[in-house]
Design a protein around this motif. Structure first.
Motif, PDB file in Angstrom:
ATOM      1  N   THR A 186      30.038  41.283 -19.504  1.00 13.99           N
ATOM      2  CA  THR A 186      29.755  40.196 -20.046  1.00 13.99           C
ATOM      3  C   THR A 186      29.056  39.849 -21.192  1.00 13.99           C
ATOM      4  O   THR A 186      27.630  41.443 -20.371  1.00 13.99           O
ATOM      5  CB  THR A 186      29.733  38.879 -19.744  1.00 13.99           C
ATOM      6  OG1 THR A 186      28.920  38.190 -20.203  1.00 13.99           O
ATOM      7  CG2 THR A 186      29.046  39.003 -18.724  1.00 13.99           C
ATOM      8  N   THR A 187      28.355  39.764 -21.921  1.00 11.92           N
ATOM      9  CA  THR A 187      27.610  39.982 -22.822  1.00 11.92           C
ATOM     10  C   THR A 187      25.976  38.620 -22.692  1.00 11.92           C
ATOM     11  O   THR A 187      25.217  38.286 -23.640  1.00 11.92           O
ATOM     12  CB  THR A 187      27.766  39.778 -24.711  1.00 11.92           C
ATOM     13  OG1 THR A 187      28.410  38.929 -24.656  1.00 11.92           O
ATOM     14  CG2 THR A 187      28.138  41.268 -24.618  1.00 11.92           C
ATOM     15  N   PHE A 202      25.599  46.013 -20.639  1.00 10.02           N
ATOM     16  CA  PHE A 202      26.007  44.778 -20.159  1.00 10.02           C
ATOM     17  C   PHE A 202      25.860  44.119 -18.429  1.00 10.02           C
ATOM     18  O   PHE A 202      25.659  45.063 -18.059  1.00 10.02           O
ATOM     19  CB  PHE A 202      27.460  44.821 -20.803  1.00 10.02           C
ATOM     20  CG  PHE A 202      27.837  45.611 -21.667  1.00 10.02           C
ATOM     21  CD1 PHE A 202      27.868  44.886 -22.944  1.00 10.02           C
ATOM     22  CD2 PHE A 202      27.728  47.099 -21.900  1.00 10.02           C
ATOM     23  CE1 PHE A 202      28.007  44.925 -24.149  1.00 10.02           C
ATOM     24  CE2 PHE A 202      28.652  47.492 -23.275  1.00 10.02           C
ATOM     25  CZ  PHE A 202      28.158  46.304 -24.606  1.00 10.02           C
ATOM     26  N   HIS A 203      25.857  42.910 -18.410  1.00 11.79           N
ATOM     27  CA  HIS A 203      25.987  42.780 -17.416  1.00 11.79           C
ATOM     28  C   HIS A 203      28.224  42.012 -16.515  1.00 11.79           C
ATOM     29  O   HIS A 203      29.122  42.725 -17.323  1.00 11.79           O
ATOM     30  CB  HIS A 203      25.721  40.917 -17.028  1.00 11.79           C
ATOM     31  CG  HIS A 203      23.544  40.992 -17.172  1.00 11.79           C
ATOM     32  ND1 HIS A 203      23.097  40.122 -18.429  1.00 11.79           N
ATOM     33  CD2 HIS A 203      22.885  42.053 -17.486  1.00 11.79           C
ATOM     34  CE1 HIS A 203      21.937  40.472 -18.901  1.00 11.79           C
ATOM     35  NE2 HIS A 203      21.946  41.504 -17.974  1.00 11.79           N
ATOM     36  N   LEU A 204      26.878  41.395 -15.593  1.00 12.84           N
ATOM     37  CA  LEU A 204      29.452  41.231 -14.957  1.00 12.84           C
ATOM     38  C   LEU A 204      28.784  40.444 -14.133  1.00 12.84           C
ATOM     39  O   LEU A 204      28.657  39.258 -14.286  1.00 12.84           O
ATOM     40  CB  LEU A 204      28.831  42.304 -13.066  1.00 12.84           C
ATOM     41  CG  LEU A 204      29.163  43.865 -14.103  1.00 12.84           C
ATOM     42  CD1 LEU A 204      28.385  45.209 -12.689  1.00 12.84           C
ATOM     43  CD2 LEU A 204      29.884  44.832 -14.471  1.00 12.84           C
ATOM     44  N   MET A 205      30.241  40.038 -14.740  1.00  8.81           N
ATOM     45  CA  MET A 205      30.827  38.512 -13.695  1.00  8.81           C
ATOM     46  C   MET A 205      32.264  38.705 -12.879  1.00  8.81           C
ATOM     47  O   MET A 205      33.020  39.153 -13.255  1.00  8.81           O
ATOM     48  CB  MET A 205      31.300  37.329 -15.218  1.00  8.81           C
ATOM     49  CG  MET A 205      31.921  36.023 -14.997  1.00  8.81           C
ATOM     50  SD  MET A 205      32.587  35.353 -16.605  1.00  8.81           S
ATOM     51  CE  MET A 205      34.036  36.710 -16.981  1.00  8.81           C
ATOM     52  N   SER A 206      32.214  37.854 -12.206  1.00 11.05           N
ATOM     53  CA  SER A 206      33.059  37.472 -11.317  1.00 11.05           C
ATOM     54  C   SER A 206      34.273  36.515 -11.077  1.00 11.05           C
ATOM     55  O   SER A 206      33.624  35.289 -11.396  1.00 11.05           O
ATOM     56  CB  SER A 206      32.325  37.778  -9.216  1.00 11.05           C
ATOM     57  OG  SER A 206      33.541  37.279  -8.824  1.00 11.05           O
ATOM     58  N   TYR A 207      35.713  36.829 -11.440  1.00  8.53           N
ATOM     59  CA  TYR A 207      35.829  36.023 -12.024  1.00  8.53           C
ATOM     60  C   TYR A 207      36.889  35.154 -11.313  1.00  8.53           C
ATOM     61  O   TYR A 207      38.238  36.626 -10.420  1.00  8.53           O
ATOM     62  CB  TYR A 207      36.383  35.735 -13.183  1.00  8.53           C
ATOM     63  CG  TYR A 207      37.313  34.631 -14.439  1.00  8.53           C
ATOM     64  CD1 TYR A 207      36.573  34.405 -15.672  1.00  8.53           C
ATOM     65  CD2 TYR A 207      38.172  34.156 -14.292  1.00  8.53           C
ATOM     66  CE1 TYR A 207      36.745  33.159 -15.860  1.00  8.53           C
ATOM     67  CE2 TYR A 207      38.800  33.014 -15.215  1.00  8.53           C
ATOM     68  CZ  TYR A 207      37.961  32.879 -16.104  1.00  8.53           C
ATOM     69  OH  TYR A 207      38.768  31.797 -16.788  1.00  8.53           O
ATOM     70  N   THR A 208      37.554  34.317 -10.625  1.00  7.07           N
ATOM     71  CA  THR A 208      38.847  33.553  -9.518  1.00  7.07           C
ATOM     72  C   THR A 208      38.960  32.601  -9.647  1.00  7.07           C
ATOM     73  O   THR A 208      38.513  31.526 -10.064  1.00  7.07           O
ATOM     74  CB  THR A 208      36.787  33.349  -8.393  1.00  7.07           C
ATOM     75  OG1 THR A 208      36.473  34.532  -8.133  1.00  7.07           O
ATOM     76  CG2 THR A 208      38.392  33.901  -6.688  1.00  7.07           C
TER      77      THR A 208
END
Length: 323
Positions: free
Chosen positions: A150-151, A160-166
């Motif tokens: 993600t930006t 960039f950064h990270l995201m957890s999507y659940t």
């Protein structure tokens, strides 16, 4: 696509730090099986993974760049599109817990628009209508956990950064940004295009008492051995026979309301999974380091051997603009 593959020389092994840090109350379950997917042993990517969405032209085996051996996977999301491809390594009887590791890298010119997200890994999926696409999990009809880059709070060029999507029973489309100050973020990693990272993901479905799902499902992430995300309050399922972990694997999907601004390429290598348990070394408590490593300083170090009698000066003045 062949002309776009020769970027291996721009890649380097990197990491956040040293030591594999496990969450305090992880299980010590002996796995039923440990699967190592050596891509060199297969003739094609679809000998390893099944495709569910996207176009098969967007995924291939390549010989450059690689992390180890002679073969890696390249996955493309084309400019102006959402889908690259979604793949699955299927678990025939389903799992209650999955510990997986994979090396991934983004191509050196990976670039996204501001506040955009791109899915790069299906960590664990209970397949069903509620595992994606805006579905609402009810405990019987699927669920999922996926990793995104993600930006959010960074620039379109990265790092960039990270995201957890659940997708889970209490909230579909629940996104947790792995940023400083966020509830489940342990630390904030920075993903630099053109560098390999080891991503480890552990997912354990919740327990059930008297037919009711308990809020104790687990999702944990490590990057190069450092715990970066720890959530242990999820309700995925109230059916431990038919609504558990069905698959895991590489994926490329950009946006939702927006499309990829250019061709994007992600690379994967060294995918291993401990089925219904943990990797052996994950059960050992490592020595914790008090040092924090800057991602930009985490590339491999090279030692230079000088002839006898010659020493490097203590300080060297370089011309302006030289690093």
């Amino acid at each position: 696509m062949g002309s776009l593959l020769s970027v291996g020389g721009l890649f380097g092994v990197s990491g956040l730090g040293t030591g594999r840090t496990a969450a305090a109350d992880h299980t010590d379950t002996e796995p039923d099986e440990v699967v190592h997917l050596d891509y060199d042993d297969y003739g094609s990517w679809d000998d390893v993974y099944r495709m569910s969405n996207g176009e098969s032209d967007n995924i291939s085996f390549v010989s450059d760049p690689i992390r180890s051996g002679e073969t890696a996977i390249q996955l493309r999301v084309q400019e102006g599109a959402h889908w690259g491809v979604s793949t699955h390594y299927d678990f025939e009887d389903g799992l209650l817990e999955l510990d997986g590791r994979v090396h991934f890298a983004l191509n050196t010119d990976w670039e996204m628009e501001t506040e955009n997200h791109c899915r790069i890994w299906n960590c664990a999926m209970g397949l069903g209508e509620a595992s994606a696409g805006g579905g609402v999990p009810d405990g019987t009809n699927g669920w999922s956990n996926r990793l995104y880059v993600t930006t959010r709070d960074t620039s379109p060029e990265g790092p960039f950064h990270l995201m957890s999507y659940t997708y889970h029973m209490d909230q579909n489309q629940d996104h947790d940004f792995i940023l400083d100050g966020e509830e489940y973020a342990v630390q904030q990693p920075a993903i630099v295009p053109g560098q390999w990272y080891e991503f480890e993901y552990y997912v354990r479905v919740n327990t059930i008492d008297d037919g009711t799902a308990n809020s104790d499902g687990v999702v944990q992430y490590w990057l190069d051995g450092d715990l970066i995300y720890d959530r242990q309050d999820l309700r995925f399922t109230d059916d431990l026979d038919d609504n558990i972990i069905d698959s895991s694997g590489p994926v490329g999907y950009y946006g939702g309301r927006y499309v990829a601004p250019q061709n994007l390429y992600a690379y994967y290598d060294d995918h291993s999974m401990a089925l219904d348990g943990r990797f052996e070394d994950a059960r050992e408590d490592p020595e914790e380091s008090d040092e924090t490593t800057d991602p930009e300083e985490s590339e491999q170090q090279v030692e230079i051997e000088l002839p006898d009698g010659i020493d490097l000066p203590g300080e060297v003045d370089l011309p302006d603009g030289t690093e």
